[in-house]
Design a protein around this motif. Structure first.
Motif, mmCIF file in Angstrom:
data_model
loop_
_atom_site.group_PDB
_atom_site.id
_atom_site.type_symbol
_atom_site.label_atom_id
_atom_site.label_comp_id
_atom_site.label_asym_id
_atom_site.label_seq_id
_atom_site.Cartn_x
_atom_site.Cartn_y
_atom_site.Cartn_z
ATOM 1 N N THR A 1 0.817 -1.182 -0.046
ATOM 2 C CA THR A 1 -0.034 -0.041 0.142
ATOM 3 C C THR A 1 0.781 1.266 0.160
ATOM 4 O O THR A 1 1.729 1.332 0.882
ATOM 5 C CB THR A 1 -0.931 -0.059 1.061
ATOM 6 N N VAL A 2 0.652 2.170 -0.812
ATOM 7 C CA VAL A 2 1.273 3.344 -0.922
ATOM 8 C C VAL A 2 0.484 4.532 -0.740
ATOM 9 O O VAL A 2 -0.792 4.424 -0.891
ATOM 10 C CB VAL A 2 2.170 3.356 -2.367
ATOM 11 N N ARG A 3 1.104 5.362 -0.280
ATOM 12 C CA ARG A 3 0.444 6.672 0.184
ATOM 13 C C ARG A 3 0.741 7.902 -0.317
ATOM 14 O O ARG A 3 1.853 8.151 -0.799
ATOM 15 C CB ARG A 3 0.430 7.060 1.668
ATOM 16 N N ASN A 4 -0.310 9.007 -0.594
ATOM 17 C CA ASN A 4 -0.028 10.252 -1.160
ATOM 18 C C ASN A 4 -1.091 10.969 -0.688
ATOM 19 O O ASN A 4 -2.175 11.221 -0.992
ATOM 20 C CB ASN A 4 -0.043 10.284 -2.784
ATOM 21 N N GLY A 5 -0.730 11.776 0.384
ATOM 22 C CA GLY A 5 -1.602 12.676 1.249
ATOM 23 C C GLY A 5 -2.595 11.607 1.652
ATOM 24 O O GLY A 5 -2.460 10.708 2.448
ATOM 25 N N SER A 6 -4.142 11.846 1.577
ATOM 26 C CA SER A 6 -5.056 11.228 2.299
ATOM 27 C C SER A 6 -5.377 9.893 1.397
ATOM 28 O O SER A 6 -6.193 9.016 1.825
ATOM 29 C CB SER A 6 -6.404 11.900 2.630
ATOM 30 N N SER A 7 -5.150 9.817 0.179
ATOM 31 C CA SER A 7 -5.165 8.649 -0.599
ATOM 32 C C SER A 7 -4.086 7.662 -0.536
ATOM 33 O O SER A 7 -3.020 7.836 -0.642
ATOM 34 C CB SER A 7 -5.302 9.344 -2.173
ATOM 35 N N THR A 8 -4.724 6.435 -0.815
ATOM 36 C CA THR A 8 -3.776 5.216 -0.519
ATOM 37 C C THR A 8 -4.025 4.282 -2.000
ATOM 38 O O THR A 8 -5.269 4.499 -2.403
ATOM 39 C CB THR A 8 -4.139 4.439 0.596
ATOM 40 N N PHE A 9 -3.256 3.751 -2.425
ATOM 41 C CA PHE A 9 -3.107 2.949 -3.573
ATOM 42 C C PHE A 9 -2.534 1.244 -3.447
ATOM 43 O O PHE A 9 -1.562 1.318 -2.487
ATOM 44 C CB PHE A 9 -2.383 3.671 -4.778
ATOM 45 N N THR A 10 -3.035 0.581 -3.795
ATOM 46 C CA THR A 10 -2.651 -0.727 -4.026
ATOM 47 C C THR A 10 -1.523 -0.950 -5.234
ATOM 48 O O THR A 10 -2.119 -0.891 -6.169
ATOM 49 C CB THR A 10 -3.399 -2.140 -3.767
ATOM 50 N N VAL A 11 -0.361 -1.351 -4.808
ATOM 51 C CA VAL A 11 0.760 -1.584 -5.930
ATOM 52 C C VAL A 11 1.048 -3.093 -5.870
ATOM 53 O O VAL A 11 1.813 -3.467 -4.985
ATOM 54 C CB VAL A 11 1.787 -0.887 -5.872
ATOM 55 N N ALA A 12 0.882 -3.760 -6.731
ATOM 56 C CA ALA A 12 0.897 -5.246 -7.061
ATOM 57 C C ALA A 12 2.625 -5.246 -7.086
ATOM 58 O O ALA A 12 3.558 -4.364 -7.532
ATOM 59 C CB ALA A 12 0.387 -5.925 -8.408
ATOM 60 N N ALA A 13 3.071 -6.571 -6.680
ATOM 61 C CA ALA A 13 4.712 -6.881 -6.695
ATOM 62 C C ALA A 13 4.993 -6.501 -8.109
ATOM 63 O O ALA A 13 4.489 -6.867 -9.392
ATOM 64 C CB ALA A 13 4.625 -8.342 -6.454
ATOM 65 N N ARG A 14 6.159 -5.870 -8.092
ATOM 66 C CA ARG A 14 6.968 -5.555 -9.171
ATOM 67 C C ARG A 14 6.243 -4.526 -9.969
ATOM 68 O O ARG A 14 6.807 -3.984 -11.290
ATOM 69 C CB ARG A 14 7.397 -6.652 -10.276
ATOM 70 N N ARG A 15 5.149 -3.888 -9.472
ATOM 71 C CA ARG A 15 4.554 -3.072 -10.545
ATOM 72 C C ARG A 15 4.920 -1.598 -9.972
ATOM 73 O O ARG A 15 4.642 -0.585 -10.605
ATOM 74 C CB ARG A 15 3.199 -2.870 -10.516
#
Length: 367
Positions: A184-198
């Motif tokens: 899980t990566v974060r930018n401000g209040s937003s979070t994103f799921t980043v798959a392995a190697r992506r």
């Protein structure tokens, strides 16, 4: 007589009229041709039509890239000269070029980007290291921060990344540094799921307070994977003078801030540091005193070259230098001093005579 290499030109050059001619061309050994339109560089061997072709961001392990951009704490300024303290945003600025490539699960694809911003929040906790990842969200290039270095099945530290689920663990995949696990990566209040190697590692930062970081001569806490610049560090002490006569190492003036700090998000980058001090003795008896460089230690000197001060009752300079590889992560370079163990040694900051004396520690490294 040196051979004149073939003109490095894109499709449309008189000698290579189009893609079909480029792919059929058999060049002499060690000749290089470039198809700029398709992003292909070909190395010829005198036999193979089209040569050995490397595609920009192509699938598989081969391919050449021109990854542009630098992380900075100042919008629009890829290499700020002034100190930046208490920054709450980190910018990926398209310096050198605006190109990058990301893995889509089967191939590396080239993308362009405009300036991107990462907003720091309280979840970026003071005293922790974080990686900055580049990734795709609905086909758009974005950046975000991964988990703290200490997170993961195997906990990390200030000098090592955590490993396993929930970590920011990295791996070298087809020549690029990517995230080994889904995260899980974060930018401000937003979070994103980043798959392995992506995700692709762009850099790292250390939080000085919750939601803040710094890039100053005293604290270089923003690291760039790509397009690094040699960044100077400096800490001086403007106290007139102080006494220290014990024959053991301590931080200069007993002050914990007589040091510089930096963060290396990858190992293998050299650090050079030097300390210059001035000291005099209370009597005409010859005494020895010294300055040193400590890495994360106020009691161990690691300098490799030094000139100790042979002192009587007048000023004498002392110098120490370090040049090496302290390793991954957050480190402090400490300005050390050691007295003679007899008489009274007086150490000089600037002796209240600005322009004549100034003791301190300076350093530089690629960031």
């Amino acid at each position: 007589m040196a051979r004149v290499p073939r003109k490095l030109a894109g499709i449309g050059a008189a000698d290579l009229a189009n893609a079909a001619v480029f792919d059929a061309y058999v060049g002499p050994a060690r000749e290089v041709t470039v198809d700029q339109m398709r992003g292909i560089l070909a190395l010829h061997d005198g036999v193979t039509p089209g040569g050995l072709q490397f595609t920009r961001g192509g699938g598989g392990g081969s391919g050449f890239e021109f990854v542009g951009g630098r992380l900075s704490l100042v919008s629009g300024d890829p290499v700020p000269e002034a100190d930046v303290v208490g920054a709450t945003s980190i910018y990926l600025i398209p310096a050198l070029n605006n190109q990058t490539s990301l893995y889509n699960g089967s191939a590396w694809t080239q993308y362009t980007f405009d300036q991107l911003a990462l907003t720091l929040v309280a979840a970026h906790a003071a005293g922790n290291n974080y990686d900055i990842w580049e990734f795709l969200d609905a086909g758009v290039v974005k950046i975000g921060s991964g988990p703290s270095w200490i997170a993961g099945d195997t906990a990390g530290s200030a000098t090592s990344r955590g490993q396993g689920v929930g970590s920011t663990e990295v791996e070298l995949f087809q020549g690029r540094i990517v995230n080994k696990n889904s995260m899980t990566v974060r930018n401000g209040s937003s979070t994103f799921t980043v798959a392995a190697r992506r995700g692709r590692l762009r850099g790292s930062f250390r939080a000085t307070a919750n939601g803040q970081t710094e890039d100053s001569k005293a604290k270089r806490l923003l690291f760039n994977v790509f397009n690094p610049e040699l960044r100077p560090m400096l800490k001086v002490d403007t106290t007139g003078n102080w006494n220290y006569s014990v024959a053991s190492w301590r931080q200069a003036r007993g002050a914990a801030d007589n040091q510089v700090e930096y963060l290396h998000g990858l190992a293998g980058r050299r650090v050079a540091a030097s300390v210059v001090g001035n000291v005099y003795n209370s009597t005409t008896t010859v005494r020895n005193a010294a300055v040193g460089v400590g890495i994360d230690s106020a009691t161990v000197d690691v300098s490799q070259r030094r000139t100790g001060a042979v002192i009587v009752n007048r000023f004498s300079p002392a110098i120490a230098e370090y040049n090496g590889y302290p390793g991954l992560g957050y480190h402090s370079l400490k300005w050390l001093e050691m007295g003679a163990g007899a008489d009274v040694q007086t150490w000089v900051g600037d002796q209240d005579e600005i322009g004549y004396f100034q003791s301190g520690i300076s350093a530089e490294t690629l960031l």
